[in-house]
Design an enzyme around this catalytic site. Sequence first.
Site, PDB file in Angstrom:
ATOM      1  N   LYS A  75       0.996  18.306   1.895  1.00  0.00           N
ATOM      2  CA  LYS A  75       1.990  19.004   2.939  1.00  0.00           C
ATOM      3  C   LYS A  75       3.371  18.505   1.943  1.00  0.00           C
ATOM      4  CE  LYS A  75       1.200  18.267   7.608  1.00  0.00           C
ATOM      5  NZ  LYS A  75       1.362  17.588   9.074  1.00  0.00           N
TER       6      LYS A  75
ATOM      7  N   GLY B 298       0.414   6.048  -1.994  1.00  0.00           N
ATOM      8  CA  GLY B 298      -0.091   6.764  -1.379  1.00  0.00           C
ATOM      9  C   GLY B 298      -1.623   6.538  -1.760  1.00  0.00           C
TER      10      GLY B 298
ATOM     11  N   ARG C  20      -2.950  -5.616  -5.096  1.00  0.00           N
ATOM     12  CA  ARG C  20      -1.361  -6.691  -5.358  1.00  0.00           C
ATOM     13  C   ARG C  20      -1.212  -7.206  -5.599  1.00  0.00           C
ATOM     14  NH1 ARG C  20       1.479  -3.469  -0.480  1.00  0.00           N
ATOM     15  NH2 ARG C  20       1.968  -1.132  -1.575  1.00  0.00           N
TER      16      ARG C  20
ATOM     17  N   GLY D  45       4.907   4.107  -0.756  1.00  0.00           N
ATOM     18  CA  GLY D  45       6.456   4.574  -0.253  1.00  0.00           C
ATOM     19  C   GLY D  45       7.251   4.370  -1.061  1.00  0.00           C
TER      20      GLY D  45
HETATM   21  C1  3PG Z   1       4.440  -0.726   1.752  1.00  0.00           C
HETATM   22  O1  3PG Z   1       2.832  -0.970   1.495  1.00  0.00           O
HETATM   23  O2  3PG Z   1       3.766   0.212   1.351  1.00  0.00           O
HETATM   24  C2  3PG Z   1       5.074  -2.103   1.673  1.00  0.00           C
HETATM   25  O3  3PG Z   1       4.427  -3.015   1.586  1.00  0.00           O
HETATM   26  C3  3PG Z   1       6.120  -1.709   2.620  1.00  0.00           C
HETATM   27  O4  3PG Z   1       5.390  -1.561   3.927  1.00  0.00           O
HETATM   28  P1  3PG Z   1       6.164  -0.830   5.110  1.00  0.00           P
HETATM   29  O5  3PG Z   1       5.759   0.426   4.345  1.00  0.00           O
HETATM   30  O6  3PG Z   1       5.853  -1.389   6.461  1.00  0.00           O
HETATM   31  O7  3PG Z   1       7.681  -1.515   4.638  1.00  0.00           O
HETATM   32 MG    MG Z   2       4.806   2.091   3.607  1.00  0.00          MG
END
Ligand code: 3PG
Ligand code: MG
Length: 398
Positions: free
Chosen positions: A197, A354, A36, A377
Site C-alpha cells: 500500500k 518490515g 537481532r 519500523g
Molecule cells: C520492532 O520489532 O520493530 C521493534 O522492536 C519495535 O517494536 P514496537 O513496534 O512494538 O515498538
Molecule cells: Mg514494529
Amino acid sequence: MRFQTLDTIDVTGKTVLVRADLNVPMADGQVTDTTRIDRLVPTLKEIAGKGAKVVVMSHFGRPKNGPDTKNSLRQVVPAVEKALGAPVAFAEDCVGDKAAAAVATLPAGGVLILENTRFHAGEEKNDPELAKGLAALGDVYVNDAFSSAHRAHASTEGIAHLLPSAAGRLMQAELEALGKALAAPERPVAAVVGGAKISTKLDLLLNMVSKVDILVLGGGMANTFLFAKGVSVGSSLCERDMADQARAIMEKAAGGGCEIVLPVDGLMAREFKANADHRVAAVTDIQDGEMMLDAGPATIELVGRKLEGARTLVWNGPFGAFELMPFDTATNGVAAIAANLTAQGRLLSVAGGGDTVAALEHAGVAARFSYVSTAGGAFLEWLEGKVLPGVAALEKHA
Ligand code: 3PG
Ligand code: MG
C-alpha cells in the site's frame, strides 16, 4: 560521528546498561530468527571483555497490563546464551530490589538480562521515574537497539539523559550504513520501494523523491501509481482513493529530477494463491478479473539496467506477492542483480524494514548486500526523514 561509541566511552570495570532489541520472533517457545541476537553479541562480548558487568534491557512484544509469561524475556535467555557461548543471568524485574540484587551478584564480565521493560507502564510514557530507576542500576548507558530508536521510551530515550551514553557496535553499524546510503551517498542513488500500500508509505515516498535520483516502485503500491496514470489495473490490489496522492508524488519527483520507474509488465493471475495459473503481459494489457501478482521479465531487465547505472541503492519492500511462488520471481531477480553489482564493487546496497529482510533472505542474497538493517519500523521512519528519538538522545551527549 556525532555520538560516542565504545571507542570513546570508558566501560572498564563498570556496570553498563545495554539497551538491546530482544524483540525477536518466537514460535513454540523457540526463537525463530536470531538475527537481532547474533548482531548484538559483539557489543556484549566487547563490554564484558573489559571486565564490566553487562546489564541488558529490552522490551518484548506489546504487553499492556503488566507482567505476563507470554511476554516474559526469560524465554529469550537460552537463545542469547547460545549465541554468546556463556551463561546469562535473569532478573524478574527491570527496576527495584530484584533488579538491584541481580546486578549486585553479577560477576565482572557477566551478562544479565532484565525482565521486559514494557511490564512497566512508564516505559512507553517515557516516565522520568522509570528512567531514573533504570539509570540507578548502572554507571554507563549503551544503546544498541537501532530497531527501537523510533520509540521515545524510558529505556531508549529518557535514560540517555541521565548517564554517560554511547552507541553500541550494532547501533553504530546501522547509523554508518544508513548515513552512507542517504545522508552522504555516492550518486546516482536508487531506491526500490515495494509493498502492498502507498497509504502506509506516503511520507516515505515524499521524502524519497526529494533524496534519490531513481525511485523504483514495486508491489501493490505500483498498481496505485499505474491507476493514477490512467492504466487499467483489473482486479489488482490498488488504492483507488490514493490516486491524487500518487499523482502528487509523481509531480514532486518530476519537479525535483527524480525518475520514477514503474513495472512495464507483470504476471497476471485470476487467483491469489501459490502456483495460480498466470500469464506474462504488458501492464497495459491486463484483462478484467486479472491481478498483477508480480512484475514481469521486462521489468526485471529494466530495473536491472537502472541499478547498473546507480552507485547506491536503498531497498524496502518486495516487488510482488513474494510469499507465493512463483510470484517471488521479480523480487528474487532484482535482488540477485543488486547483490551481484554489490559483489562487483559497483553498488552500495542497504536494505531494511518490515518484510524486506525476509524477502531478501528468501531470495538468498541478504548476505551479499552491503548492509541489511535489523530494523522494521525504525528503518521506515528513517526513510521518512524523521529524527529517531533514541539516536537524537545519544547525539545530545556526544
Ligand atoms: C520492532 O520489532 O520493530 C521493534 O522492536 C519495535 O517494536 P514496537 O513496534 O512494538 O515498538
Ligand atoms: Mg514494529
